[in-house]
Write a protein that holds these residues in place. Sequence first.
Motif, PDB file in Angstrom:
ATOM      1  N   ASP A 146       0.833  -1.200   0.000  1.00 36.27           N
ATOM      2  CA  ASP A 146       0.000   0.000   0.000  1.00 36.27           C
ATOM      3  C   ASP A 146       0.868   1.250   0.000  1.00 36.27           C
ATOM      4  O   ASP A 146       2.078   1.197   0.252  1.00 36.27           O
ATOM      5  N   ARG A 147       0.251   2.369  -0.308  1.00 36.15           N
ATOM      6  CA  ARG A 147       0.873   3.673  -0.101  1.00 36.15           C
ATOM      7  C   ARG A 147       0.191   4.327   1.093  1.00 36.15           C
ATOM      8  O   ARG A 147      -0.987   4.064   1.366  1.00 36.15           O
ATOM      9  N   PRO A 148       0.899   5.184   1.796  1.00 36.83           N
ATOM     10  CA  PRO A 148       0.239   5.905   2.890  1.00 36.83           C
ATOM     11  C   PRO A 148      -0.902   6.758   2.357  1.00 36.83           C
ATOM     12  O   PRO A 148      -0.862   7.234   1.217  1.00 36.83           O
ATOM     13  N   SER A 149      -1.905   6.927   3.177  1.00 32.97           N
ATOM     14  CA  SER A 149      -2.947   7.886   2.833  1.00 32.97           C
ATOM     15  C   SER A 149      -2.304   9.245   2.666  1.00 32.97           C
ATOM     16  O   SER A 149      -1.533   9.690   3.516  1.00 32.97           O
ATOM     17  N   THR A 150      -2.571   9.895   1.550  1.00 36.44           N
ATOM     18  CA  THR A 150      -1.925  11.188   1.303  1.00 36.44           C
ATOM     19  C   THR A 150      -2.978  12.232   0.919  1.00 36.44           C
ATOM     20  O   THR A 150      -3.496  12.215  -0.205  1.00 36.44           O
ATOM     21  N   HIS A 151      -3.280  13.059   1.855  1.00 41.48           N
ATOM     22  CA  HIS A 151      -4.266  14.119   1.631  1.00 41.48           C
ATOM     23  C   HIS A 151      -3.809  15.046   0.515  1.00 41.48           C
ATOM     24  O   HIS A 151      -4.598  15.433  -0.358  1.00 41.48           O
ATOM     25  N   ILE A 152      -2.519  15.369   0.522  1.00 43.09           N
ATOM     26  CA  ILE A 152      -1.972  16.256  -0.513  1.00 43.09           C
ATOM     27  C   ILE A 152      -2.064  15.585  -1.881  1.00 43.09           C
ATOM     28  O   ILE A 152      -2.473  16.190  -2.871  1.00 43.09           O
ATOM     29  N   GLY A 153      -1.682  14.297  -1.945  1.00 44.20           N
ATOM     30  CA  GLY A 153      -1.760  13.574  -3.207  1.00 44.20           C
ATOM     31  C   GLY A 153      -3.179  13.469  -3.723  1.00 44.20           C
ATOM     32  O   GLY A 153      -3.429  13.583  -4.925  1.00 44.20           O
ATOM     33  N   ASP A 154      -4.128  13.262  -2.805  1.00 45.12           N
ATOM     34  CA  ASP A 154      -5.527  13.170  -3.219  1.00 45.12           C
ATOM     35  C   ASP A 154      -6.039  14.516  -3.727  1.00 45.12           C
ATOM     36  O   ASP A 154      -6.835  14.575  -4.676  1.00 45.12           O
ATOM     37  N   PRO A 203       2.453  17.464   8.156  1.00 45.01           N
ATOM     38  CA  PRO A 203       2.091  16.038   8.142  1.00 45.01           C
ATOM     39  C   PRO A 203       0.586  15.841   8.330  1.00 45.01           C
ATOM     40  O   PRO A 203       0.122  15.332   9.356  1.00 45.01           O
ATOM     41  N   VAL A 204      -0.172  16.232   7.327  1.00 46.89           N
ATOM     42  CA  VAL A 204      -1.628  16.244   7.417  1.00 46.89           C
ATOM     43  C   VAL A 204      -2.186  14.855   7.697  1.00 46.89           C
ATOM     44  O   VAL A 204      -3.139  14.695   8.471  1.00 46.89           O
ATOM     45  N   ASP A 205      -1.588  13.829   7.086  1.00 43.72           N
ATOM     46  CA  ASP A 205      -2.141  12.487   7.224  1.00 43.72           C
ATOM     47  C   ASP A 205      -1.864  11.890   8.603  1.00 43.72           C
ATOM     48  O   ASP A 205      -2.616  11.033   9.062  1.00 43.72           O
ATOM     49  N   THR A 219      -3.821  25.617  -1.388  1.00 43.97           N
ATOM     50  CA  THR A 219      -3.822  26.464  -2.583  1.00 43.97           C
ATOM     51  C   THR A 219      -2.851  25.918  -3.619  1.00 43.97           C
ATOM     52  O   THR A 219      -3.161  25.853  -4.816  1.00 43.97           O
ATOM     53  N   GLU A 220      -1.678  25.495  -3.150  1.00 42.52           N
ATOM     54  CA  GLU A 220      -0.667  24.957  -4.067  1.00 42.52           C
ATOM     55  C   GLU A 220      -1.145  23.645  -4.686  1.00 42.52           C
ATOM     56  O   GLU A 220      -0.929  23.398  -5.882  1.00 42.52           O
ATOM     57  N   SER A 221      -1.812  22.805  -3.915  1.00 39.86           N
ATOM     58  CA  SER A 221      -2.334  21.545  -4.446  1.00 39.86           C
ATOM     59  C   SER A 221      -3.346  21.801  -5.559  1.00 39.86           C
ATOM     60  O   SER A 221      -3.319  21.139  -6.603  1.00 39.86           O
ATOM     61  N   ARG A 222      -4.228  22.745  -5.343  1.00 47.54           N
ATOM     62  CA  ARG A 222      -5.247  23.064  -6.353  1.00 47.54           C
ATOM     63  C   ARG A 222      -4.592  23.627  -7.614  1.00 47.54           C
ATOM     64  O   ARG A 222      -5.001  23.297  -8.739  1.00 47.54           O
ATOM     65  N   ARG A 223      -3.590  24.470  -7.418  1.00 52.07           N
ATOM     66  CA  ARG A 223      -2.892  25.054  -8.573  1.00 52.07           C
ATOM     67  C   ARG A 223      -2.211  23.961  -9.403  1.00 52.07           C
ATOM     68  O   ARG A 223      -2.322  23.925 -10.637  1.00 52.07           O
TER      69      ARG A 223
END
Length: 539
Positions: free
Chosen positions: A92-100, A208-210, A227-231
């Motif tokens: 598995d990969r760690p849950s990644t809020h940023i990646g999602d 470390p959001v996750d 904001t950076e994730s959305r961009r």
Amino acid sequence: MLALILLAGTLVYILRKYGAREKGLPPGPPTIPILGNAHLFPTEFPQLKFTEWARKYGGLYSLKIGAGTVVIVTDAAIAKELLDKRGAATADRPSTHIGDLTTGGKLITVARYGETYKTLRKSANVILTAQATKQHLPIQQAEAVQLLHDFIQSPESFFTAISRYSYSVIHSVLYGKRVSRYDNEEMKQFNHIVRSFNILMAPGGAPPVDLIPVLKYIPERFAPWKTESRRIKNLQHKHYWTMLNDAKDRMLRGEGHGCCMEQVFKHQEELGMSDELTKFLGSALQETGAETTSSFLQGLVLALVAHPEAQKKAQEEIDSIVGAQRMPTLDDLNSLPYVRALILEAHRFRPVVPLGLPHAAISTQEYEGYMIPEGATIFVNVWGIFHDPDLFEEPEKFRPERYVLTENGTKPGVDGSALRHTLPFGFGRRICPGMIHFPKNLHWNINTMNLLWAFEFLPAVDANGISIPVDTWAYSKGIASAPLPFCCRIIPRSEAKIKIIQSEFVEAAATLSKFEVDLSEADKEYLRKARGNQAAEGS
């Protein structure tokens, strides 16, 4: 009153335990309440701090980030057991809020181990088999010749020439379209997307959001990573949809080249691939392929400049086998043990992905009395393994000879059986699907041999003619690590070799031109000038 006291006592107890290392976990740095080790977590070049801790706590240790657990593996035997042999439990990969936020969980490199990942992986395996990648060798070889030609024409621009080359090869293979110049708009967009995404996704690139989920609820005006994730998401969508639709349109017009995305289009239904998944498959292969290739080649040049004795030995060997009357071929590497050792040492000395990509435990695992809990994030510290003084003699020195003495470069008599040359390409069920065929042909064989055969790589000099040493520690931040731009002198080794390269470049034009499609006016003008110069050189 008593109830309030009991409630307060319970809260204090919970807070004291939150962030503490549970019984049975591998050892690690001391924790503090609530944060655990979050206050110690490195935000830049984490592989260095992780390696320092490994020397103190061992090849398997843990960090607590709030209530979450991070396990660091800095031992090849432990990595082999936990991630290769027990791949089903650690794929598995760690849950990644940023990646999602940026990819919706559809990028194969960060996707959780589920049906989406398996569909993407199956499709990647179909298009990256030995037979499939072999058909792309002509464009790889033609682009490799152009790289040599670019070094002759503008040696001062070698750094960007490598970036153009690596992007163009991968783009041609995936989408059937090459890029002839570095300042092409598509390439500018790609470079910006990759740099931004790598910095954001690297350990320390965002909070470390996750591991501390409450951070997800911080309003965006106080959470710049949102904001950076959305961009980045918007940039990725626009860039890769354009690439994909262009390839699809050319195929439908009967102008395709058999590129990888065309193969996916033809088999979408049987592979279970939607257009959205196809877009993300192309983006993952483009980003990982182009970035690792350019990082390796730029690091190779840096190492050659910094270690002239290794460069000289490799060139003496290649001269004895290849000579000066022809360019190297793929078959020559079997007769070049020192050159092969130099390639392996370049990977060991500065691995392009120092921490690999993190895994996550699908179920609780036990290893020699230690517990790795379900959901724990697992990093394999490739850097730390490759710089272990118990395995390697003077690991901070660039010494290709180590791979001539022993298969895995270890000290004679030391058990290096758990090591493998492909450690930088991942582990278990997450190992890079193209690691055997495509990267090997692309940057190990063709380019290393070509560059050693054709050029001397020397330090730059100042106004007084004094050599300016290069800094082999000056590398970029992020998941993948590449040398920062540096200056050096690149000198052709003979006039005869210049003529051979120019002649090969003329012959490569037919292959290259097949992939010069949908060009902008700036690209067309650039190629008109290049073709004119090429004709003059070939006459």
